[in-house]
Design a protein around this motif. Sequence first.
Motif, PDB file in Angstrom:
ATOM      1  N   ASN A  66     -45.544  42.861  32.917  1.00 51.96           N
ATOM      2  CA  ASN A  66     -45.831  41.446  32.695  1.00 51.96           C
ATOM      3  C   ASN A  66     -47.311  41.239  32.352  1.00 51.96           C
ATOM      4  O   ASN A  66     -47.648  40.525  31.405  1.00 51.96           O
ATOM      5  CB  ASN A  66     -45.442  40.651  33.943  1.00 51.96           C
ATOM      6  CG  ASN A  66     -45.372  39.171  33.685  1.00 51.96           C
ATOM      7  OD1 ASN A  66     -44.725  38.713  32.753  1.00 51.96           O
ATOM      8  ND2 ASN A  66     -46.052  38.403  34.512  1.00 51.96           N
ATOM      9  N   ARG A  67     -48.181  41.880  33.111  1.00 52.16           N
ATOM     10  CA  ARG A  67     -49.621  41.697  32.913  1.00 52.16           C
ATOM     11  C   ARG A  67     -50.089  42.217  31.553  1.00 52.16           C
ATOM     12  O   ARG A  67     -50.801  41.518  30.832  1.00 52.16           O
ATOM     13  CB  ARG A  67     -50.404  42.398  34.028  1.00 52.16           C
ATOM     14  CG  ARG A  67     -51.914  42.226  33.916  1.00 52.16           C
ATOM     15  CD  ARG A  67     -52.659  42.852  35.076  1.00 52.16           C
ATOM     16  NE  ARG A  67     -52.244  44.202  35.397  1.00 52.16           N
ATOM     17  CZ  ARG A  67     -52.654  45.299  34.735  1.00 52.16           C
ATOM     18  NH1 ARG A  67     -53.504  45.213  33.742  1.00 52.16           N
ATOM     19  NH2 ARG A  67     -52.225  46.489  35.106  1.00 52.16           N
ATOM     20  N   ILE A  68     -49.672  43.432  31.184  1.00 52.15           N
ATOM     21  CA  ILE A  68     -50.176  43.986  29.922  1.00 52.15           C
ATOM     22  C   ILE A  68     -49.646  43.239  28.700  1.00 52.15           C
ATOM     23  O   ILE A  68     -50.339  43.125  27.704  1.00 52.15           O
ATOM     24  CB  ILE A  68     -49.932  45.513  29.796  1.00 52.15           C
ATOM     25  CG1 ILE A  68     -48.450  45.852  29.838  1.00 52.15           C
ATOM     26  CG2 ILE A  68     -50.724  46.277  30.827  1.00 52.15           C
ATOM     27  CD1 ILE A  68     -48.135  47.334  29.628  1.00 52.15           C
ATOM     28  N   MET A  69     -48.447  42.689  28.790  1.00 54.11           N
ATOM     29  CA  MET A  69     -47.924  41.916  27.655  1.00 54.11           C
ATOM     30  C   MET A  69     -48.661  40.575  27.531  1.00 54.11           C
ATOM     31  O   MET A  69     -48.997  40.144  26.443  1.00 54.11           O
ATOM     32  CB  MET A  69     -46.419  41.657  27.799  1.00 54.11           C
ATOM     33  CG  MET A  69     -45.571  42.887  27.652  1.00 54.11           C
ATOM     34  SD  MET A  69     -45.843  43.735  26.099  1.00 54.11           S
ATOM     35  CE  MET A  69     -46.167  45.377  26.688  1.00 54.11           C
ATOM     36  N   GLN A  70     -48.902  39.921  28.670  1.00 57.53           N
ATOM     37  CA  GLN A  70     -49.579  38.621  28.644  1.00 57.53           C
ATOM     38  C   GLN A  70     -51.026  38.734  28.167  1.00 57.53           C
ATOM     39  O   GLN A  70     -51.530  37.834  27.510  1.00 57.53           O
ATOM     40  CB  GLN A  70     -49.547  37.963  30.019  1.00 57.53           C
ATOM     41  CG  GLN A  70     -48.182  37.392  30.341  1.00 57.53           C
ATOM     42  CD  GLN A  70     -48.151  36.678  31.673  1.00 57.53           C
ATOM     43  OE1 GLN A  70     -48.949  36.948  32.561  1.00 57.53           O
ATOM     44  NE2 GLN A  70     -47.221  35.752  31.814  1.00 57.53           N
ATOM     45  N   GLU A  71     -51.684  39.858  28.472  1.00 58.48           N
ATOM     46  CA  GLU A  71     -53.071  40.059  28.042  1.00 58.48           C
ATOM     47  C   GLU A  71     -53.191  39.979  26.524  1.00 58.48           C
ATOM     48  O   GLU A  71     -54.206  39.570  25.995  1.00 58.48           O
ATOM     49  CB  GLU A  71     -53.590  41.434  28.503  1.00 58.48           C
ATOM     50  CG  GLU A  71     -53.979  41.469  29.950  1.00 58.48           C
ATOM     51  CD  GLU A  71     -54.321  42.887  30.431  1.00 58.48           C
ATOM     52  OE1 GLU A  71     -54.248  43.845  29.633  1.00 58.48           O
ATOM     53  OE2 GLU A  71     -54.657  43.019  31.622  1.00 58.48           O
TER      54      GLU A  71
END
Length: 125
Positions: A66-71
């Motif tokens: 979730n975090r790496i995609m949102q970044e």
Amino acid sequence: MKYTIDKQEKYCMLKLHEEKLDSSVAPGLKSELITLHAEGMKNIILDLSDVKYTDSSGLSALLVGNRIMQEDGGIFVLASLSEHTMKLIKISQLDSVLNILPTAEEAIDAVYMHEIEKDLKSGEQ
């Protein structure tokens, strides 16, 4: 870790073929998500229809995705969660953080909607 990947133009569908998303599978899933991101994938759908059980290390892998995609302005969508996995996510109060949809088809629609919204926003500037 057993899984299949279906790469499309706008998204990548990763289907996990494991009954448990636990400490034996989570590190492999994390590294696969990071690799896909490094290859330029902005939107990932994780199909968990085969997963019956998830533990905290599995949740950690989901949060990394979730975090790496949102970044990058992308979207990370979870599809077809078992009752157990959904319960764990709700207990952890992550249902407001993660994008969760009942089916892979709805997850694909969500990716396209996300892309349209992103295009509209960039057109306004």
